[in-house]
Design a protein around this motif. Sequence first.
Motif, short mmCIF file in Angstrom:
data_model
loop_
_atom_site.label_atom_id
_atom_site.label_comp_id
_atom_site.label_asym_id
_atom_site.label_seq_id
_atom_site.Cartn_x
_atom_site.Cartn_y
_atom_site.Cartn_z
N UNK A 132 4.99 -17.94 9.14
CA UNK A 132 3.92 -17.45 10.02
C UNK A 132 3.65 -15.98 9.75
N UNK A 133 4.71 -15.19 9.50
CA UNK A 133 4.53 -13.76 9.22
C UNK A 133 3.73 -13.55 7.93
N UNK A 134 4.01 -14.36 6.90
CA UNK A 134 3.25 -14.25 5.65
C UNK A 134 1.79 -14.60 5.89
N UNK A 135 1.56 -15.65 6.70
CA UNK A 135 0.18 -16.01 7.03
C UNK A 135 -0.52 -14.89 7.79
N UNK A 136 0.21 -14.24 8.68
CA UNK A 136 -0.37 -13.11 9.42
C UNK A 136 -0.65 -11.93 8.49
N UNK A 137 0.17 -11.78 7.45
CA UNK A 137 -0.08 -10.70 6.49
C UNK A 137 -1.44 -10.92 5.80
N UNK A 138 -1.82 -12.20 5.65
CA UNK A 138 -3.15 -12.46 5.08
C UNK A 138 -4.26 -11.96 5.99
N UNK A 139 -3.98 -11.92 7.29
CA UNK A 139 -4.97 -11.35 8.22
C UNK A 139 -5.18 -9.88 7.91
N UNK A 140 -4.09 -9.17 7.57
CA UNK A 140 -4.20 -7.77 7.18
C UNK A 140 -5.13 -7.64 5.98
N UNK A 141 -4.90 -8.49 4.96
CA UNK A 141 -5.74 -8.45 3.76
C UNK A 141 -7.19 -8.75 4.10
N UNK A 142 -7.40 -9.74 4.96
CA UNK A 142 -8.76 -10.11 5.34
C UNK A 142 -9.47 -8.96 6.02
N UNK A 143 -8.80 -8.30 6.96
CA UNK A 143 -9.43 -7.22 7.71
C UNK A 143 -9.64 -5.98 6.85
N UNK A 144 -8.70 -5.68 5.96
CA UNK A 144 -8.87 -4.53 5.07
C UNK A 144 -10.12 -4.70 4.22
#
Length: 424
Positions: free
Chosen positions: A290-302
Motif C-alpha cells: 500500500x505504501x508503494x502504491x501511495x508513493x505513486x500518488x506522489x509521482x502523479x501529483x508532482x
Amino acid sequence: MSDHSPKGHGLLPLWLGFRFYRARQSNSFISFISFASTAGITLGVAVLIIVLSAMNGFERELRDRFLDVVPHGELTGVNEPVHGADDIIEQANQLPGVRGAAPFVRLQGLVQRQGGFQGVSLVGIDTAREGKVSGIASYMSPAAWQSLEGDDNTIVLGKALLEKLGLNEGDTLVLYVPDLSGRDAGKLGATQSHKFIVRGSYQLGGELELLTAFASMEHLARVMNLGERVTGVRIAVDDVFAAPRLIRELGFAQTSQHLYISDWTRSQGHLYQDIQLVRTLMYLVLALVIAVACFNIVSTLVMAVRDKTSEIAILMTMGLKRRAIVLMFMVHGAISGFIGTVLGMLIGVTVALNLSAISRGIESLFGVKLLSADVYFIDFLPSELHTQDVVLVCVMAFVMSLIATLYPAYKASLTEPAAALAGR
C-alpha cells in the motif's frame, strides 16, 4: 470562473481538486500513473482484509475445533500411573476458571498397514465424564460414542486413519505394544498384541485423525493392569490462554505424587504462534505494498503540478491563497486513495465472506487440495471477518494516501505566479 463553480469560497479548493483530478485524462502518462496508484491501493487493501480474515478463521478453528478435542491441560504420572484421580478432579473443579476434569488412560502402540506400521496413541476415556473436557462426541456417531461405554474391546479411529489402514466398521484391529511384563519383558523388541473391534470413526480433520484413537478407559485400564489408577487427568478451562497458569497451580498443589504438568501451549502452541507470525508478516508486507502504491500518488501529483503550473499561477493571481492550493492538490491525490480504499474494501469483504466456498470451488475445478489434513490441523480454508480489521486497514490506507499528498501539495503552493506566467 465557470458558472458551475461553487458559491461558497470554502468549498472552492475541494471543487478545483476534483476538477484537476478529472482533467488528468488529458495527459495519458499521468492518467496511467494515477490508475496504477489506485489499483495498487485496491489490491493491497483487498488482500490484507482477506489475509486477516483467513488468520482469524484459523484462530477460530484452533480454539473452537482443535482445542475442543485436544485437552487444555494434562497431569500425568512421572514414573508410575496416577493414583487418587478423583481427588485431583475434585480439586480442579473447585479452582476458579476450570471448566471440568476427567481421568484418562493412554496406550502407545503400532498398528500394521500395507507397507509397514503406523503409530497410534490410544486414549481410554470415561464417557460419563469426558464431555466436561472434550467435545469429541460431536465428531462421531452416537453409536460409536456409546460403544466406548463399559468394558468392551471396541475402538473408534480417526476417519483418515481408518481409510489409511483400509478398515471398515466391524473389522478387527491388532495393536502392538512393548511387553513391559512377563518373561519376555527384558528382550529387545518383545511386544504384546491386543485386539480391538472397530465400531466407528470420528472426523475432525488434521493430523489428529491419523494419530489418535479412542477406546473404553475401563478396558484399557484392565489391559494395562492399572487397577484403580489412571495415566492422568485431562483438564479444560474457560479461557484457553489461562491454561498454563491454572494447570501449574493445580499441579503444584499435588504433593503426594510426582506429576508431569503439560498444557496445550507446550504441545500445540506452535500452531497459534505460527498463525500470529504469518499475520504479522503479511500485515507488514501488504502495508508496504500500500505504501508503494501511495508513493505513486506522489509521482502523479508532482507531474500534475508541473503540468498545471500556469493554471496554479492564474488562480493565485485571482486571489486564491496558498493554503487553498495545498488543499486543492491534497483533494486531488486523496481521491485516488479514497477510490482505491473503497474498491479494495468491497473486494476484500466480498472475498473474505465467501473464502471457504471459493477455496472449495478452486479445489473442485483444478482437482487440488489447498490444505492437506496430513500437514495442517484442518483441511479447509477458514475465514472470519472482523469489522475492526476492515476499519483499521481502510483508515491506514487512506491516511497513507493523504500523507503522500503533502509534499507535492506544498510544492504547488510555492509556485510564483509571475515567474510561472513569464515562462508560459
